[in-house]
Design a protein around this motif. Structure first.
Motif, PDB file in Angstrom:
ATOM      1  N   THR A 165       0.835  -1.205   0.000  1.00 25.63           N
ATOM      2  CA  THR A 165       0.000   0.000   0.000  1.00 25.63           C
ATOM      3  C   THR A 165       0.866   1.249   0.000  1.00 25.63           C
ATOM      4  OG1 THR A 165      -1.731  -1.174   1.202  1.00 25.63           O
ATOM      5  CG2 THR A 165      -1.811   1.218   1.255  1.00 25.63           C
ATOM      6  N   ARG A 166       1.909   1.247   0.805  1.00 23.05           N
ATOM      7  CA  ARG A 166       2.821   2.405   0.869  1.00 23.05           C
ATOM      8  C   ARG A 166       3.512   2.603  -0.475  1.00 23.05           C
ATOM      9  NH1 ARG A 166       3.833   7.270   2.154  1.00 23.05           N
ATOM     10  NH2 ARG A 166       5.961   7.695   2.771  1.00 23.05           N
ATOM     11  N   TRP A 167       3.932   1.519  -1.101  1.00 18.71           N
ATOM     12  CA  TRP A 167       4.582   1.601  -2.412  1.00 18.71           C
ATOM     13  C   TRP A 167       3.630   2.224  -3.432  1.00 18.71           C
ATOM     14  CZ3 TRP A 167       3.398  -0.894  -7.063  1.00 18.71           C
ATOM     15  CH2 TRP A 167       4.340  -0.747  -8.074  1.00 18.71           C
ATOM     16  N   GLN A 168       2.376   1.784  -3.419  1.00 18.29           N
ATOM     17  CA  GLN A 168       1.395   2.337  -4.352  1.00 18.29           C
ATOM     18  C   GLN A 168       1.200   3.838  -4.109  1.00 18.29           C
ATOM     19  OE1 GLN A 168      -2.005  -0.182  -3.721  1.00 18.29           O
ATOM     20  NE2 GLN A 168      -1.280  -1.758  -5.147  1.00 18.29           N
ATOM     21  N   GLU A 169       1.163   4.234  -2.835  1.00 20.30           N
ATOM     22  CA  GLU A 169       1.038   5.660  -2.517  1.00 20.30           C
ATOM     23  C   GLU A 169       2.228   6.443  -3.060  1.00 20.30           C
ATOM     24  OE1 GLU A 169       0.752   5.832   1.711  1.00 20.30           O
ATOM     25  OE2 GLU A 169      -1.282   5.013   1.760  1.00 20.30           O
ATOM     26  N   LEU A 170       3.424   5.910  -2.848  1.00 14.13           N
ATOM     27  CA  LEU A 170       4.633   6.612  -3.297  1.00 14.13           C
ATOM     28  C   LEU A 170       4.702   6.705  -4.817  1.00 14.13           C
ATOM     29  CD1 LEU A 170       7.223   5.171  -0.771  1.00 14.13           C
ATOM     30  CD2 LEU A 170       6.289   7.494  -0.821  1.00 14.13           C
ATOM     31  N   VAL A 171       4.330   5.639  -5.495  1.00 13.62           N
ATOM     32  CA  VAL A 171       4.309   5.670  -6.954  1.00 13.62           C
ATOM     33  C   VAL A 171       3.291   6.703  -7.430  1.00 13.62           C
ATOM     34  CG1 VAL A 171       3.702   4.344  -9.022  1.00 13.62           C
ATOM     35  CG2 VAL A 171       5.191   3.341  -7.303  1.00 13.62           C
ATOM     36  N   GLY A 172       2.108   6.719  -6.795  1.00 12.12           N
ATOM     37  CA  GLY A 172       1.082   7.702  -7.144  1.00 12.12           C
ATOM     38  C   GLY A 172       1.587   9.127  -6.931  1.00 12.12           C
ATOM     39  N   ASN A 173       2.260   9.362  -5.807  1.00 11.63           N
ATOM     40  CA  ASN A 173       2.827  10.683  -5.533  1.00 11.63           C
ATOM     41  C   ASN A 173       3.859  11.069  -6.592  1.00 11.63           C
ATOM     42  OD1 ASN A 173       1.280  10.924  -3.246  1.00 11.63           O
ATOM     43  ND2 ASN A 173       2.915  10.342  -1.833  1.00 11.63           N
ATOM     44  N   GLY A 174       4.671  10.111  -6.982  1.00  5.84           N
ATOM     45  CA  GLY A 174       5.683  10.374  -8.014  1.00  5.84           C
ATOM     46  C   GLY A 174       5.048  10.756  -9.342  1.00  5.84           C
ATOM     47  N   LEU A 175       3.989  10.057  -9.704  1.00  8.63           N
ATOM     48  CA  LEU A 175       3.295  10.373 -10.957  1.00  8.63           C
ATOM     49  C   LEU A 175       2.652  11.756 -10.897  1.00  8.63           C
ATOM     50  CD1 LEU A 175       1.648   6.915 -11.733  1.00  8.63           C
ATOM     51  CD2 LEU A 175       3.625   7.945 -12.862  1.00  8.63           C
ATOM     52  N   ARG A 176       2.028  12.066  -9.754  1.00  8.58           N
ATOM     53  CA  ARG A 176       1.418  13.394  -9.613  1.00  8.58           C
ATOM     54  C   ARG A 176       2.482  14.484  -9.660  1.00  8.58           C
ATOM     55  NH1 ARG A 176      -1.861  10.299  -6.496  1.00  8.58           N
ATOM     56  NH2 ARG A 176      -0.774  10.658  -4.537  1.00  8.58           N
ATOM     57  N   LEU A 177       3.617  14.248  -9.042  1.00  6.46           N
ATOM     58  CA  LEU A 177       4.718  15.212  -9.080  1.00  6.46           C
ATOM     59  C   LEU A 177       5.223  15.422 -10.502  1.00  6.46           C
ATOM     60  CD1 LEU A 177       6.424  14.739  -5.785  1.00  6.46           C
ATOM     61  CD2 LEU A 177       7.287  16.478  -7.298  1.00  6.46           C
ATOM     62  N   ARG A 178       5.356  14.338 -11.241  1.00  7.16           N
ATOM     63  CA  ARG A 178       5.802  14.438 -12.636  1.00  7.16           C
ATOM     64  C   ARG A 178       4.824  15.286 -13.449  1.00  7.16           C
ATOM     65  NH1 ARG A 178       4.921   9.352 -16.039  1.00  7.16           N
ATOM     66  NH2 ARG A 178       2.894  10.330 -15.954  1.00  7.16           N
ATOM     67  N   ASP A 179       3.528  15.034 -13.270  1.00  7.32           N
ATOM     68  CA  ASP A 179       2.522  15.793 -14.009  1.00  7.32           C
ATOM     69  C   ASP A 179       2.550  17.269 -13.615  1.00  7.32           C
ATOM     70  OD1 ASP A 179       1.781  13.448 -15.251  1.00  7.32           O
ATOM     71  OD2 ASP A 179       0.028  13.092 -13.961  1.00  7.32           O
ATOM     72  N   ALA A 180       2.679  17.539 -12.311  1.00  3.59           N
ATOM     73  CA  ALA A 180       2.717  18.925 -11.848  1.00  3.59           C
ATOM     74  C   ALA A 180       3.962  19.632 -12.381  1.00  3.59           C
ATOM     75  CB  ALA A 180       2.680  18.966 -10.322  1.00  3.59           C
TER      76      ALA A 180
END
Length: 103
Positions: free
Chosen positions: A68-83
């Motif tokens: 679950t933590r890994w999925q959160e971190l990957v999601g955060n990374g993707l959102r950061l890339r988009d931003a």
């Protein structure tokens, strides 16, 4: 002459004696060792089964948390890339506007 007689007797009876000796060994100590080996393998299998169950019971919740933590971190990374991409586009747009005003 005695030597020749001994060799003849040996060649005639040796295989029977050898087979008889082997049958005694196979039925006694070897069978006991095979039974002990089988018993030991059973104990090893039991230990491995208990270890597997313990790892599944104890490790599953931790593994779920980590996943679950890994999925959160990957999601955060993707959102950061988009931003970041959006901000870079905004910077480029603002540079163009500033360049147009200077002209």
């Amino acid at each position: 002459r005695i030597r020749l007689t001994n060799l003849e007797l040996q060649s005639e009876f040796e295989s029977d004696i050898w087979r008889h000796s082997n049958s005694g060994i196979e039925s006694g100590p070897i069978m006991a060792l095979q039974a002990e080996l089988s018993d030991q393998r059973g104990r090893v299998d039991d230990v491995n089964a208990r270890r597997k169950t313990m790892q599944e019971e104890d490790g599953a919740p931790k593994l779920h948390r980590l996943e679950t933590r890994w999925q959160e971190l990957v999601g955060n990374g993707l959102r950061l890339r988009d931003a970041t991409r959006l901000l870079e586009e905004e910077v480029e747009r603002l540079k163009k506007e500033a360049g147009e005003r200077e002209e």
